[in-house]
Design a protein around this motif. Structure first.
Motif, PDB file in Angstrom:
ATOM      1  N   HIS A  59       0.968  -1.082  -0.100  1.00  0.00           N
ATOM      2  CA  HIS A  59       0.112  -0.073  -0.105  1.00  0.00           C
ATOM      3  C   HIS A  59       0.877   1.360   0.080  1.00  0.00           C
ATOM      4  CE1 HIS A  59      -3.273  -2.710   1.826  1.00  0.00           C
ATOM      5  NE2 HIS A  59      -3.519  -2.303   0.676  1.00  0.00           N
ATOM      6  N   ILE A  65      -6.964   3.159   4.463  1.00  0.00           N
ATOM      7  CA  ILE A  65      -7.252   2.409   3.123  1.00  0.00           C
ATOM      8  C   ILE A  65      -8.280   2.648   2.444  1.00  0.00           C
ATOM      9  CG2 ILE A  65      -7.015   0.368   1.812  1.00  0.00           C
ATOM     10  CD1 ILE A  65      -4.409   1.118   3.084  1.00  0.00           C
ATOM     11  N   ASP A  95       3.536   0.133   4.597  1.00  0.00           N
ATOM     12  CA  ASP A  95       2.574  -0.719   5.173  1.00  0.00           C
ATOM     13  C   ASP A  95       2.397  -0.549   6.526  1.00  0.00           C
ATOM     14  OD1 ASP A  95       2.339  -2.051   2.502  1.00  0.00           O
ATOM     15  OD2 ASP A  95       3.899  -3.097   3.050  1.00  0.00           O
ATOM     16  N   SER A 106      -1.316  -2.242   7.503  1.00  0.00           N
ATOM     17  CA  SER A 106      -2.473  -2.388   6.635  1.00  0.00           C
ATOM     18  C   SER A 106      -2.626  -3.839   5.853  1.00  0.00           C
ATOM     19  CB  SER A 106      -2.355  -1.325   5.572  1.00  0.00           C
ATOM     20  OG  SER A 106      -1.099  -1.172   4.784  1.00  0.00           O
TER      21      SER A 106
END
Length: 342
Positions: A59, A65, A95, A106
């Motif tokens: 990510h 998110i 992340d 995440s």
């Protein structure tokens, strides 16, 4: 005679730093990520790889998110899970909710797939070490690790963060700390580069104008005991910066489908001519962006005697970010964030 350690893999396919959700959760970027995953899986199957190692930064945004991005993220982790017998999924700094600790990330849902192992702690098996983004003084452990291969998400000094900026020495981890490792493959810096036994394998595909003219990204395929093979995704977006006179002289070479191009207008043309050129080239070459930037007027330029060093706005900003003094933030993080906005 010393017994050879067992192999973790015969053939493995690796990629890194895809950054789902980048560019404000752009649908275009997430579509690129998904298209890349399809291509990567095809390359891995053709190579005969049954294992996959993702080297971090699945990510882009650390604190949240987006719902659309979450759907892309889940479907593509599922896609990778189905394509390989085993997936080792390194947690990168992007992340992590906190840069300096790994307690919240995440990507915990990736562990829900039985054959996906999220690497949130040091992993050692079969003469292979797999290392997540290191926090606090974990870097001190690197010297003690002996392995044929090490995969990680390292921030090493004297390597290029991108084409413009070199990572300064922060007095922590150093390249010579890996002297007991045969070869180190790492993500984090997006530019593919090699020095000694260390290789930054290059991120999945160019992400912004910091990657202009550098298409050497894609994936790495590794057979145990053999030299790594690097592949470039042929359908990746490309970034170009060029003067208009040079572009018109060599258009076929410079422009390809999916290209983002910033053009410095160094010719005396009218507004209507500029618009015609932009629209015609965008349509003819299926460009994503063609931005025409005005040339600074010659009369505004001042000549100086002696040796004068001129800096771009980006160079000035980066220099000032490095000079900031504070106990609440990391200068290198600010530079990294700034360069990723280009």
């Amino acid at each position: 005679m010393q017994k050879e350690k067992s192999k973790l893999f015969d053939k493995v396919a690796c990629f890194t730093d895809i950054h789902f959700g980048m560019k404000n959760n752009s649908r275009q970027h997430n579509n690129d990520c998904e298209a890349y995953i399809h291509w990567f899986i095809d390359q891995a199957k053709e190579f005969g790889a049954k294992q996959c190692i993702f080297l971090g930064d699945w990510h882009h945004h650390r604190s949240s998110i987006n719902v659309s991005t979450l759907n892309y993220s889940m479907s593509n982790i599922r896609r990778i899970s189905k394509a390989f017998e085993k997936v080792y999924f390194i947690v990168g700094n992007h992340d992590l909710f906190y840069r300096d600790k790994r307690e919240i990330s995440s990507v915990p849902f990736a562990d829900e797939f039985e054959n996906v192992q999220v690497i949130n702690n040091l992993f050692l098996e079969g003469d292979v070490a797999i290392v997540p983004w290191m926090v606090e003084d974990e870097w001190k452990k690197i010297k003690k690790i002996k392995a044929k291969y090490m995969f990680g998400h390292f921030e090493l000094p004297n390597f290029k963060m991108n084409a413009m900026v070199e990572m300064p020495d922060t007095g922590t981890i150093q390249a010579d700390h890996f002297k007991n490792v045969g070869h180190v493959f790492t993500g984090h810096f997006h530019k593919r580069q090699h020095s000694g036994n260390i290789s930054y394998i290059g991120n999945a595909f160019p992400h912004n104008y910091a990657d202009a003219w550098d298409d050497n990204r894609g994936c790495m395929l590794l057979e145990w005991g053999q030299d790594p093979v690097y592949k470039v995704w042929p359908d990746a977006p490309r970034y170009r910066t060029i003067e208009l006179s040079k572009l018109l002289a060599d258009t076929e070479t410079v422009l390809q489908a999916n290209t983002y191009c910033r053009v410095k207008v160094d010719l005396d043309i009218s507004y209507e001519e500029a618009n015609y050129i932009r629209e015609n080239l965008t349509e003819s070459y299926q460009l994503r962006e063609l931005a025409l930037l005005p040339q600074k007027d010659a009369e505004d330029e001042i000549e100086f005697a002696g040796e004068i060093k001129f800096q771009s706005v980006d160079q000035i900003v980066i220099e000032q970010l490095k000079k900031l003094e504070s106990e609440t933030f990391d200068n290198n993080v600010l530079v990294e964030i700034y360069t990723r906005l280009w």
